[in-house]
Design a protein around this motif. Structure first.
Motif, PDB file in Angstrom:
ATOM      1  N   GLU A   9      -4.239  94.004  33.309  1.00  0.00           N
ATOM      2  CA  GLU A   9      -2.869  93.875  32.846  1.00  0.00           C
ATOM      3  C   GLU A   9      -2.734  92.876  31.700  1.00  0.00           C
ATOM      4  O   GLU A   9      -2.174  93.189  30.651  1.00  0.00           O
ATOM      5  CB  GLU A   9      -1.988  93.406  34.008  1.00  0.00           C
ATOM      6  N   THR A  38       7.754  88.697  26.992  1.00  0.00           N
ATOM      7  CA  THR A  38       7.694  88.936  28.435  1.00  0.00           C
ATOM      8  C   THR A  38       8.235  87.812  29.311  1.00  0.00           C
ATOM      9  O   THR A  38       8.372  87.970  30.512  1.00  0.00           O
ATOM     10  CB  THR A  38       6.241  89.168  28.871  1.00  0.00           C
ATOM     11  N   ARG A  40       6.732  85.381  30.086  1.00  0.00           N
ATOM     12  CA  ARG A  40       5.580  84.823  30.808  1.00  0.00           C
ATOM     13  C   ARG A  40       4.971  83.670  30.018  1.00  0.00           C
ATOM     14  O   ARG A  40       4.635  83.826  28.847  1.00  0.00           O
ATOM     15  CB  ARG A  40       4.542  85.926  30.952  1.00  0.00           C
TER      16      ARG A  40
ATOM     17  N   SER B   6       3.223  89.082  39.700  1.00  0.00           N
ATOM     18  CA  SER B   6       2.792  90.183  38.840  1.00  0.00           C
ATOM     19  C   SER B   6       1.686  90.986  39.520  1.00  0.00           C
ATOM     20  O   SER B   6       0.895  90.459  40.297  1.00  0.00           O
ATOM     21  CB  SER B   6       2.303  89.654  37.495  1.00  0.00           C
ATOM     22  N   ALA B  88       8.626  94.473  41.997  1.00  0.00           N
ATOM     23  CA  ALA B  88       7.478  93.988  41.226  1.00  0.00           C
ATOM     24  C   ALA B  88       6.953  95.076  40.295  1.00  0.00           C
ATOM     25  O   ALA B  88       6.587  94.822  39.155  1.00  0.00           O
ATOM     26  CB  ALA B  88       6.384  93.533  42.181  1.00  0.00           C
ATOM     27  N   LYS B  91       9.269  95.592  37.404  1.00  0.00           N
ATOM     28  CA  LYS B  91       9.149  94.454  36.511  1.00  0.00           C
ATOM     29  C   LYS B  91       7.884  94.553  35.642  1.00  0.00           C
ATOM     30  O   LYS B  91       7.913  94.290  34.443  1.00  0.00           O
ATOM     31  CB  LYS B  91       9.107  93.161  37.332  1.00  0.00           C
ATOM     32  N   SER B  92       6.798  94.956  36.267  1.00  0.00           N
ATOM     33  CA  SER B  92       5.552  95.111  35.521  1.00  0.00           C
ATOM     34  C   SER B  92       5.733  96.136  34.406  1.00  0.00           C
ATOM     35  O   SER B  92       5.289  95.944  33.280  1.00  0.00           O
ATOM     36  CB  SER B  92       4.430  95.577  36.448  1.00  0.00           C
ATOM     37  N   THR B  95       7.769  94.784  31.575  1.00  0.00           N
ATOM     38  CA  THR B  95       6.989  93.857  30.751  1.00  0.00           C
ATOM     39  C   THR B  95       6.167  94.641  29.744  1.00  0.00           C
ATOM     40  O   THR B  95       6.153  94.335  28.550  1.00  0.00           O
ATOM     41  CB  THR B  95       6.040  93.030  31.636  1.00  0.00           C
TER      42      THR B  95
END
Lengths: 110, 110
Positions: A9, A38, A40, B6, B88, B91-92, B95
């Motif tokens: 990922e 993102t 992040r 994540s 999740a 969300k992934s 992203t």
DNA sequence: CCATATATTCGACAATGTAGGAAAAATAGG
DNA sequence: CCTATTTTTCCTACATTGTCGAATATATGG
């Protein structure tokens, strides 16, 4: 031995950041781009390590930039995604697309 | 400590397989679904291990099925994705969507 | 030189990816 | 009942990725 050439990922995220940044992709910039896109907040160490591994596999290449004319600081190292990296990236995306196919009511709506 | 929640690439694939299979998601079926959709031929061990970890995190739940009416064989274990898992997963995807935004000429046309 | 601002490199460890074989059930037949 | 056979899950191990934080390398203005 790794089965083939699938990307993790974060590797995908890093590769995409390189594409977005074009000829201005180096540590701090990459990190900022990822954070901005993102949300992040990864460490620089995480970025360098990942890029280093991708480079070893031929997915990205890097070159030292000329000394910064700014305040001070070490020379930057610019990264660039290579063809194999782009292929792997596209393939990863396609795999996910196929898995998602027909599942979302409203795609990217935020 | 894991930074947040994540998901890894394969975790996402596994979760999506559960959604696709609905109430009929167990080992072999999951494996077949993944193979069919992505062309990726992972072992059953890989699937169980991944699902086990996701369950420990509350992303999926599982329940033993009734004895098989077929030839022979142990009772199946059915997996189901839970709300946190769906969150999740979504969300992934978001992203990645944001990272890909504006980069592809022609997305999924399937 | 020295303090300081940037950058990258190193060393470690946690989390995920992935296989392969052991073990557990289930059942048909002798 | 016992066992060969079938189907499926569980366990053990190890490779790859994810991620940090500290160490180290350069520049430059004083």
């Amino acid at each position: 031995m790794g089965k083939s050439d699938s990307l993790g990922e974060f590797e995908q995220v890093a590769l995409l950041a390189l594409i977005r940044l074009g000829s201005n992709a180096y540590g701090a910039r990459i990190r900022a781009e990822i954070a901005e896109r993102t949300g992040r907040d990864v460490s620089l160490g995480a970025i360098y390590t990942t890029l280093e591994r991708l480079e070893r596999k031929g997915f990205v290449s890097s070159a030292r930039g000329a000394p910064t004319p700014e305040r001070g600081g070490r020379a930057k190292r610019f990264y660039k995604i290579e063809a194999p990296g782009e292929r792997a990236l596209r393939k990863s995306r396609e795999t996910m697309d196929r898995m998602w196919e027909g599942l979302v009511p409203a795609p990217s709506a935020g």
